[in-house]
Design an enzyme around this catalytic site. Structure first.
Site, PDB file in Angstrom:
ATOM      1  N   ALA A 121      11.994 -51.819   0.200  1.00  0.00           N
ATOM      2  CA  ALA A 121      13.389 -52.228   0.051  1.00  0.00           C
ATOM      3  C   ALA A 121      13.518 -52.998  -1.250  1.00  0.00           C
ATOM      4  O   ALA A 121      12.748 -53.924  -1.508  1.00  0.00           O
ATOM      5  CB  ALA A 121      13.828 -53.098   1.227  1.00  0.00           C
ATOM      6  N   TYR A 124      16.897 -51.838  -6.797  1.00  0.00           N
ATOM      7  CA  TYR A 124      16.902 -50.532  -7.455  1.00  0.00           C
ATOM      8  C   TYR A 124      15.493 -50.149  -7.865  1.00  0.00           C
ATOM      9  O   TYR A 124      14.571 -50.971  -7.846  1.00  0.00           O
ATOM     10  CB  TYR A 124      17.813 -50.549  -8.688  1.00  0.00           C
ATOM     11  CG  TYR A 124      17.312 -51.419  -9.827  1.00  0.00           C
ATOM     12  CD1 TYR A 124      16.716 -50.855 -10.957  1.00  0.00           C
ATOM     13  CD2 TYR A 124      17.438 -52.810  -9.790  1.00  0.00           C
ATOM     14  CE1 TYR A 124      16.255 -51.647 -12.001  1.00  0.00           C
ATOM     15  CE2 TYR A 124      16.987 -53.603 -10.820  1.00  0.00           C
ATOM     16  CZ  TYR A 124      16.396 -53.020 -11.928  1.00  0.00           C
ATOM     17  OH  TYR A 124      15.938 -53.810 -12.950  1.00  0.00           O
ATOM     18  N   HIS A 217      20.003 -56.703  -1.593  1.00  0.00           N
ATOM     19  CA  HIS A 217      19.155 -57.503  -2.484  1.00  0.00           C
ATOM     20  C   HIS A 217      17.787 -57.804  -1.879  1.00  0.00           C
ATOM     21  O   HIS A 217      16.982 -58.520  -2.472  1.00  0.00           O
ATOM     22  CB  HIS A 217      19.883 -58.814  -2.823  1.00  0.00           C
ATOM     23  CG  HIS A 217      19.410 -59.471  -4.072  1.00  0.00           C
ATOM     24  ND1 HIS A 217      18.817 -60.724  -4.078  1.00  0.00           N
ATOM     25  CD2 HIS A 217      19.438 -59.067  -5.362  1.00  0.00           C
ATOM     26  CE1 HIS A 217      18.507 -61.057  -5.318  1.00  0.00           C
ATOM     27  NE2 HIS A 217      18.868 -60.075  -6.121  1.00  0.00           N
ATOM     28  N   LYS A 219      13.946 -57.609  -0.910  1.00  0.00           N
ATOM     29  CA  LYS A 219      12.757 -57.077  -1.596  1.00  0.00           C
ATOM     30  C   LYS A 219      11.570 -57.164  -0.633  1.00  0.00           C
ATOM     31  O   LYS A 219      10.976 -58.232  -0.456  1.00  0.00           O
ATOM     32  CB  LYS A 219      12.447 -57.881  -2.862  1.00  0.00           C
ATOM     33  CG  LYS A 219      13.656 -58.385  -3.651  1.00  0.00           C
ATOM     34  CD  LYS A 219      14.460 -57.283  -4.289  1.00  0.00           C
ATOM     35  CE  LYS A 219      15.747 -57.826  -4.889  1.00  0.00           C
ATOM     36  NZ  LYS A 219      15.588 -58.750  -5.985  1.00  0.00           N
ATOM     37  N   ASP A 224       1.529 -49.592   5.824  1.00  0.00           N
ATOM     38  CA  ASP A 224       0.886 -49.684   7.131  1.00  0.00           C
ATOM     39  C   ASP A 224       1.156 -51.066   7.728  1.00  0.00           C
ATOM     40  O   ASP A 224       2.290 -51.381   8.009  1.00  0.00           O
ATOM     41  CB  ASP A 224      -0.605 -49.362   7.034  1.00  0.00           C
ATOM     42  CG  ASP A 224      -0.853 -47.878   6.747  1.00  0.00           C
ATOM     43  OD1 ASP A 224       0.072 -47.075   6.985  1.00  0.00           O
ATOM     44  OD2 ASP A 224      -1.943 -47.532   6.274  1.00  0.00           O
TER      45      ASP A 224
END
Length: 553
Positions: A121, A124, A217, A219, A224
């Site tokens: 996530a 961009y 936004h 991150k 796994d």
């Protein structure tokens, strides 16, 4: 002190009677943390009464959840588990990274050995050669999973922001299309579109500025059962010369499951990228900008909160059976029974902020941590974009802890040298910084609240988070690390996630302390002379416009 403590004890005991009502339990937990505050403490939240700490020498009474109220007596921050799941881990599973290159190489290595899942996530994915290396690693791992002697069921899920990921002819979408086309059953690309960008506003606002309305936004980079939490995006500068923070959680299955479910939840309310570069809504889901906004936000709230509630229930059950049970087996008995998992000395709390969906857990926890920081405690707070919300500023100015706030000098601001209006953004941050510094000085708090500017030739600065040192301690026991910047956007507009790491491990505390020191060593203390330097003169139009636009960056 017995009488004031009775209220919090009563409320905390009520929490044990509400296993199926996490929302109410969280509210009661919040109330218990607030009970017993003095009148002066409550008044200090008002910006008109910021002088109160200067006028009274008495230390405000604080009702941080003391160890005596926690049956297992683990740490003073257990109140956070009233809001979110608590994950107990061994500190040996936590590693703090220090550089963009280390972050990049670790991600590539983790992708190459992933067998079951890769979940990423980010705001961009860039379009340069380093970003292409990541995509190539994903393609190679997917190919190997199909051709192996014993094929694995590797799945890749990527969550990006729609507006930022669609900008330009070559963009995040075009970078990922080959993966979607080649592995349509194994690759999912979700593009979050804020529900606040719709109608006429969506048609009129230029592409370069539409992301100011709201973004995905978060991150999180997951392979796994290994997880990287960071504030860094998937772009070349974040792999080379843009300083951020990163923590690697190794072999933490429950945490990996939680963030997989969280990304899946946000993905389900996002637009799904198709192999022909079109997007579609998940079946049965309200469209984020064409459908009814209120209905969409309700559905998104339910989807995300279901993840938080179910994970919290699972962890409560796990803790009842293991770490928090009165009938806990001794370590020797556990080892004899085959359970070789080390006892936890570190606790991880995921903090989610999605104000468009009325989810504000991170805001509540951050405000409480700032509120409860007592005299003698030290808070090191860093942000790449210094634009604190009014509530956070009031708490910094109105509490008794010492603050050292690290921010980007104009030269290492990510917008430095940008073309057009964006080129004035560093000057706007200088203006905000000067206003805050002036308020610190007017309150006579320069010794308690200190600003420091990060500078490094050829680099930019994007680190955010905080480290909390309790009174009398030379090492931090808590850190916040993830995507929030402590600004208006982080609190009100964007989707954010970070984790609170609480640890009793001296070795992990030393890692966190070293991380903090390395960042602050490259900084200089802000004084009145700082704003007299060449290049610090803010143009009148920037000063006039900043109050109007500060809520958008």
């Amino acid at each position: 002190m017995a009488a004031p403590a009775a209220g919090p004890v009563f409320w905390r005991r009520l929490l044990g009677l509400l296993p199926g009502r996490p929302g109410l339990a969280a509210l009661l937990g919040r109330l218990s943390d607030r009970l017993g505050r003095s009148r002066e403490r409550r008044r200090r939240r008002s910006p008109w009464l910021l002088l109160a700490p200067l006028l009274s020498p008495t230390v405000p009474q604080v009702t941080s959840p003391p160890c005596c109220l926690c049956p297992e007596g683990v740490h003073r921050f257990q109140w956070i588990r009233n809001l979110v799941p608590e994950f107990g881990v061994s500190s040996s599973h936590v590693r703090v990274l220090s550089s963009p290159a280390e972050f990049f190489e670790l991600m590539k290595g983790q992708i190459k050995i992933a067998k079951r899942r890769v979940v990423m996530a980010s705001l961009y994915l860039g379009t340069g050669p380093l970003e292409q290396e990541l995509v190539d690693c994903l393609e190679s791992s997917l190919e190997k999973s199909l051709q192996a002697k014993f094929p694995s069921d590797l799945k890749v899920s990527i969550l990006l922001d729609f507006t930022r990921g669609s900008r330009g002819r070559k963009n995040s979408r075009t970078m990922l299309l080959p993966l979607l086309q080649r592995f349509p059953e194994r690759v999912r690309v979700s593009l979050f579109h804020t529900p606040n960008l719709r109608g006429l506003l969506r048609l009129l606002i230029p592409e370069r500025f539409n992301e100011t309305i709201g973004l995905q936004h978060i991150k999180v980079y997951l392979f796994d059962n290994n997880v990287i939490l960071s504030g860094a995006n998937l772009s070349d500068s974040y792999f080379t010369n843009r300083q951020d923070r990163y923590v690697f959680l190794q072999d933490c299955a429950e945490i990996a499951d939680f963030f997989t479910e969280l990304v899946d939840a946000v993905g389900d309310v996002s637009l799904q990228l198709q192999g022909d570069d079109t997007v579609e809504v998940v079946d049965g889901m309200v469209h984020p900008y064409k459908g009814d906004r209120a209905a969409y936000c309700r559905a998104a709230n339910k989807r995300v909160m279901d993840v938080i509630h179910s994970a919290r229930a699972r962890q409560q059950m796990l803790h009842a059976q293991t770490f928090h049970s009165d009938s806990l087996l001794s370590q020797e008995e556990a080892a004899a029974a085959g359970d070789r998992r080390p006892a936890p000395d570190t606790w991880i709390y995921p903090l989610i902020q999605m104000k468009p969906f009325e989810i504000q857990i991170d805001e509540i926890v951050t405000e409480t941590l700032l509120t409860e920081a007592e005299r003698g405690a030290k808070v090191f707070l860093t942000t790449g974009y210094f634009n604190l919300t009014q509530a956070y500023m009031d708490l910094v100015l109105g509490t008794r802890a010492e603050y050292q706030i690290l921010l980007a000098s104009p030269e290492v601001n990510g917008f430095f040298g940008a073309k057009g209006v964006a080129g004035a953004i560093p000057a706007a941050y200088v203006h905000i910084e000067r206003q805050f510094y002036s308020e610190v000085c007017s309150l006579g708090q320069q010794d308690r609240v200190q600003l420091q500017e990060y500078w490094r030739r050829g680099w930019t600065f994007h680190a955010k988070g905080l480290w909390l040192y309790l009174a009398g301690s030379s090492l931090p026991c808590l850190t916040l690390i993830g995507s929030p910047n402590f600004g208006y956007r982080s609190v009100h507009r964007d989707l954010e996630a970070q984790i609170a790491i609480v640890t009793e491990s001296r070795s992990l505390q030393q890692q966190l302390h070293q991380e903090q020191e390395q960042l602050y060593l490259r900084s200089g203390v802000v004084t009145s002379a700082t704003f007299e330097q060449p290049g610090r003169q803010v143009k009148l139009w920037v000063k006039m416009v900043t109050p109007l636009i500060k809520n958008f960056f």
